[in-house]
Design an enzyme around this catalytic site. Structure first.
Site, PDB file in Angstrom:
ATOM      1  N   HIS A  42       1.996   4.415  -3.195  1.00  0.00           N
ATOM      2  CA  HIS A  42       1.942   5.881  -3.155  1.00  0.00           C
ATOM      3  C   HIS A  42       3.103   6.484  -3.954  1.00  0.00           C
ATOM      4  O   HIS A  42       2.984   7.585  -4.482  1.00  0.00           O
ATOM      5  CB  HIS A  42       2.007   6.389  -1.712  1.00  0.00           C
ATOM      6  CG  HIS A  42       0.702   6.334  -0.972  1.00  0.00           C
ATOM      7  ND1 HIS A  42      -0.403   7.072  -1.352  1.00  0.00           N
ATOM      8  CD2 HIS A  42       0.321   5.642   0.127  1.00  0.00           C
ATOM      9  CE1 HIS A  42      -1.402   6.831  -0.506  1.00  0.00           C
ATOM     10  NE2 HIS A  42      -0.985   5.957   0.394  1.00  0.00           N
ATOM     11  N   HIS A  46       0.838  -1.200   0.000  1.00  0.00           N
ATOM     12  CA  HIS A  46       0.000   0.000   0.000  1.00  0.00           C
ATOM     13  C   HIS A  46       0.877   1.257   0.000  1.00  0.00           C
ATOM     14  O   HIS A  46       0.682   2.164  -0.814  1.00  0.00           O
ATOM     15  CB  HIS A  46      -0.929  -0.015   1.225  1.00  0.00           C
ATOM     16  CG  HIS A  46      -1.745   1.224   1.404  1.00  0.00           C
ATOM     17  ND1 HIS A  46      -3.122   1.235   1.362  1.00  0.00           N
ATOM     18  CD2 HIS A  46      -1.376   2.515   1.635  1.00  0.00           C
ATOM     19  CE1 HIS A  46      -3.562   2.472   1.547  1.00  0.00           C
ATOM     20  NE2 HIS A  46      -2.518   3.271   1.716  1.00  0.00           N
ATOM     21  N   GLU A  47       1.860   1.300   0.898  1.00  0.00           N
ATOM     22  CA  GLU A  47       2.699   2.503   1.026  1.00  0.00           C
ATOM     23  C   GLU A  47       3.558   2.714  -0.225  1.00  0.00           C
ATOM     24  O   GLU A  47       3.695   3.844  -0.697  1.00  0.00           O
ATOM     25  CB  GLU A  47       3.577   2.420   2.283  1.00  0.00           C
ATOM     26  CG  GLU A  47       2.811   2.395   3.606  1.00  0.00           C
ATOM     27  CD  GLU A  47       1.738   3.467   3.712  1.00  0.00           C
ATOM     28  OE1 GLU A  47       1.932   4.580   3.172  1.00  0.00           O
ATOM     29  OE2 GLU A  47       0.688   3.192   4.312  1.00  0.00           O
TER      30      GLU A  47
HETATM   31 NI    NI Z   1      -2.250   5.382   1.954  1.00  0.00          NI
END
Ligand code: NI
Length: 211
Positions: free
Chosen positions: A168, A164-165
Site C-alpha cells: 500500500h 500486503h500492507e
Molecule cells: Ni489492503
C-alpha cells in the site's frame, strides 16, 4: 478515538508512493495510530496502511488473531504444498497469533525466491477476495512508535500480511500482484469448494449481521 473513512480502489491516495515519517514519536503520529487501530477493529480487518485512511505516510498496522492464524495455515496448504512445508511453517512460528504491531518506514527483504499462493482481501476492495502469490520468507525492519528499531524474520501468513500492507505504501493493491485474475471475485458469489476462506468470511458476516 475516531473511526476514519476508508479509501477504496481508484482513489489517488492509494496510487502514490507514501512519504517517510521523520519523527515516529510525534503527537500527530500517535493520534493517527490510535485512530487506525479503532478503524481496523471497526472493520474487523487484520491490517491497515495509512494511505487507506487518506494519509500518504509510511505507516502500517496489523495483528493476527489466533483464529485467523490457524485458518491461514490451512489455506496456504491448499495448493502446491506438502506436509513437510506445513511442518516447516509450524517450526517457524507460522500459524501463531501476532499482537497489534505498528511498523513505521518499514523495509522488506525476501529471504528466498520461494512464493506461496494464498487468499487475500483488502478493506479498500470491500467484499472481494483473490489468490495472490507472496514470498514465503521475508525479513522486515521498521521503526516502532517509541522510535526504536524492530527487525523480524517471518514466514507464511505473517509474511503475507506484511507484504500486503507495505505494498500500500508503494501504491500497489493486491490485484496488481495476482497471476490469475479469474480467482478475483465477490465473496458472496464464490462457492464453498472453490474458496473455503471466502465461505468462512461470508459465514462470519452472516453471524455479525444476525447480532
Ligand atoms: Ni489492503
Amino acid at each position: 478515538m475516531a473511526i476514519l473513512k476508508l479509501a477504496r480502489m481508484g482513489h489517488p491516495v492509494l496510487k502514490r508512493t507514501a512519504d517517510a515519517i521523520d519523527d515516529p514519536t510525534a503527537p500527530e503520529i500517535r493520534r493517527l495510530i490510535a485512530d487506525m487501530v479503532d478503524t481496523l477493529a471497526d472493520a474487523s480487518g487484520v491490517g491497515l496502511a495509512a494511505p487507506q485512511v487518506h494519509v500518504p505516510k509510511r505507516l502500517v498496522i496489523f495483528h493476527i488473531p489466533e483464529s485467523r492464524a490457524r485458518e491461514a495455515l490451512d489455506d496456504d496448504m491448499e495448493e502446491g504444498e506438502d506436509e513437510e512445508d506445513e511442518e516447516d511453517d509450524e517450526e517457524n512460528g507460522n500459524g501463531d497469533a501476532v499482537p497489534m504491531t505498528v511498523l513505521i518506514n518499514p523495509e522488506i527483504e525476501a529471504l528466498s525466491d520461494e512464493t506461496v499462493i494464498g487468499v487475500e482481501g483488502c478493506l479498500s476492495l470491500p467484499d472481494m477476495i483473490g489468490r495472490v502469490p507472496r514470498f514465503r520468507h521475508i525479513r522486515y525492519k521498521a521503526l516502532t512508535p517509541d522510535g526504536s528499531n524492530i527487525e523480524r524474520e517471518v514466514s507464511g501468513f505473517h509474511a503475507r500480511v506484511v507484504q500486503h500492507e507495505c505494498d500500500h505504501l508503494e501504491g500497489i493493491l493486491y490485484p496488481m500482484r495476482m497471476e490469475d485474475l479469474s480467482t478475483l471475485g465477490y465473496v458472496d458469489e464464490m462457492g464453498r469448494s472453490e474458496l473455503p476462506l471466502g465461505e468462512r468470511i461470508r459465514e462470519r458476516k452472516k453471524a455479525a449481521d444476525n447480532d
